[in-house]
Design a protein around this motif. Structure first.
Motif, short mmCIF file in Angstrom:
data_model
loop_
_atom_site.label_atom_id
_atom_site.label_comp_id
_atom_site.label_asym_id
_atom_site.label_seq_id
_atom_site.Cartn_x
_atom_site.Cartn_y
_atom_site.Cartn_z
N GLU A 148 0.88 -1.35 -0.20
CA GLU A 148 0.05 -0.34 -0.20
C GLU A 148 0.90 1.28 -0.03
O GLU A 148 0.56 2.33 -1.15
CB GLU A 148 -0.85 -0.47 1.63
CG GLU A 148 -1.64 1.23 1.55
CD GLU A 148 -2.47 1.48 2.20
OE1 GLU A 148 -3.31 2.58 3.18
OE2 GLU A 148 -2.44 0.24 3.83
N THR A 167 3.93 1.45 -1.15
CA THR A 167 4.18 2.31 -2.92
C THR A 167 3.14 3.16 -3.16
O THR A 167 4.25 3.57 -3.50
CB THR A 167 5.00 0.62 -3.26
OG1 THR A 167 3.83 -0.18 -3.82
CG2 THR A 167 6.22 -0.17 -2.83
N HIS A 168 2.09 2.30 -3.40
CA HIS A 168 0.97 3.49 -3.77
C HIS A 168 1.20 4.50 -3.76
O HIS A 168 0.99 6.02 -4.50
CB HIS A 168 -0.14 2.62 -4.14
CG HIS A 168 -0.54 1.35 -4.95
ND1 HIS A 168 -0.20 1.53 -6.12
CD2 HIS A 168 -0.19 -0.04 -4.52
CE1 HIS A 168 -0.14 -0.20 -6.38
NE2 HIS A 168 -0.49 -1.24 -5.30
N VAL A 169 1.12 4.64 -1.79
CA VAL A 169 0.55 6.54 -1.25
C VAL A 169 1.91 7.38 -1.76
O VAL A 169 1.78 8.30 -2.08
CB VAL A 169 1.12 6.10 0.41
CG1 VAL A 169 1.12 6.99 0.72
CG2 VAL A 169 -0.72 5.67 0.16
N PHE A 170 3.79 6.08 -1.63
CA PHE A 170 4.55 7.47 -1.80
C PHE A 170 4.81 7.14 -3.40
O PHE A 170 6.66 8.06 -3.86
CB PHE A 170 5.34 7.16 -0.83
CG PHE A 170 4.80 7.34 0.59
CD1 PHE A 170 5.30 8.69 0.89
CD2 PHE A 170 5.05 6.25 1.04
CE1 PHE A 170 5.28 9.43 2.47
CE2 PHE A 170 4.85 6.62 2.42
CZ PHE A 170 5.28 8.19 3.18
N LYS A 171 3.84 6.44 -4.38
CA LYS A 171 4.58 6.23 -5.23
C LYS A 171 5.68 6.61 -5.72
O LYS A 171 6.72 6.84 -6.16
CB LYS A 171 3.48 8.00 -5.81
CG LYS A 171 2.70 8.16 -6.35
CD LYS A 171 2.26 9.47 -6.46
CE LYS A 171 1.18 9.91 -6.92
NZ LYS A 171 0.14 10.17 -5.21
N THR A 172 6.58 4.93 -5.34
CA THR A 172 7.68 4.39 -5.32
C THR A 172 7.48 2.86 -5.27
O THR A 172 6.54 2.80 -5.49
CB THR A 172 8.80 5.04 -4.29
OG1 THR A 172 10.37 5.12 -4.96
CG2 THR A 172 8.40 4.70 -3.16
N SER A 173 8.59 2.60 -5.89
CA SER A 173 9.05 1.93 -6.22
C SER A 173 9.37 0.40 -4.35
O SER A 173 9.63 1.40 -3.74
CB SER A 173 10.71 0.83 -6.38
OG SER A 173 11.21 0.95 -6.08
N GLU A 194 5.01 13.12 3.96
CA GLU A 194 3.84 13.45 2.99
C GLU A 194 5.82 12.79 1.68
O GLU A 194 5.36 12.98 0.41
CB GLU A 194 4.41 15.30 2.30
CG GLU A 194 3.10 15.32 3.00
CD GLU A 194 1.60 14.72 3.13
OE1 GLU A 194 1.36 14.04 1.84
OE2 GLU A 194 1.07 14.49 3.67
N SER A 195 6.19 12.45 1.83
CA SER A 195 7.70 11.46 1.20
C SER A 195 8.48 11.30 1.65
O SER A 195 8.44 10.60 3.03
CB SER A 195 8.54 13.20 1.07
OG SER A 195 10.17 12.77 0.62
#
Length: 171
Positions: free
Chosen positions: A37, A39-45, A98-99
């Motif tokens: 979850e 990975t989707h929230v932080f838009k990363t691998s 947020e990051s």
């Protein structure tokens, strides 16, 4: 009556020290079910998300090396309060991140704070007990510590399903 009071104190101390010692495994393992979850929230691998785990372990290592000698110098209570405050503050930081990089930084601090529980649980036990009593309390603490890596991902998975990854840090 004094025997019962002494046994009650011993049980309380074992439970308290066991929970302190369990901070480390809970910090590491409770959020593992939420990694996909996140990975989707932080838009990363996934590998970048897993840095939070790596930095937390690094924080645990650094914290144990630092907090042990500091507690010998300044006392157990002050260091315990500091480490619990650091842990709580870092957890709030994780919640508000947020990051992924800010999250990873707070995971490192969270690891340092959790290390206080690991170091101090054993230090307090050795300060108060010797011989058979010490062996008994260390065995109980170790048993509780052995259950934490099993319970943490299970409870984390339940919480993540109900309220999401931030709920794990809220709890």
């Amino acid at each position: 009556m004094e025997k019962e009071s002494s046994q009650g104190y011993f049980l309380y101390l074992v439970l308290f020290l066991g929970l302190l010692n369990g901070f480390g495994p809970f910090v590491i393992d409770m959020y593992l079910p939420a990694l996909p979850e996140m990975t989707h929230v932080f838009k990363t691998s996934a590998s970048v998300i897993q840095l939070g785990l790596t930095f937390c372990m690094g924080g645990l290592a650094v914290g144990q090396v630092l907090l042990g000698p500091v507690s010998d110098r300044f006392g157990r209570k002050a260091v315990l309060l500091f480490s619990l405050f650091l842990y709580l503050s870092a957890t709030v930081g994780c919640l508000c991140s947020e990051s992924i990089w800010i999250f990873t930084f707070f995971r490192f601090l969270e690891g340092i704070g959790a290390a206080g529980g690991i170091v101090l649980s054993r230090s307090v036990a050795t300060d108060l007990y010797h011989g058979r009593q010490l062996a008994k309390i260390i065995a109980f603490i170790s048993a509780i510590n052995g259950l934490a890596p099993i319970a943490a991902p299970l409870s984390g998975g339940l919480v993540a399903q109900i309220v999401g990854w931030r709920g794990i840090f809220l709890i």
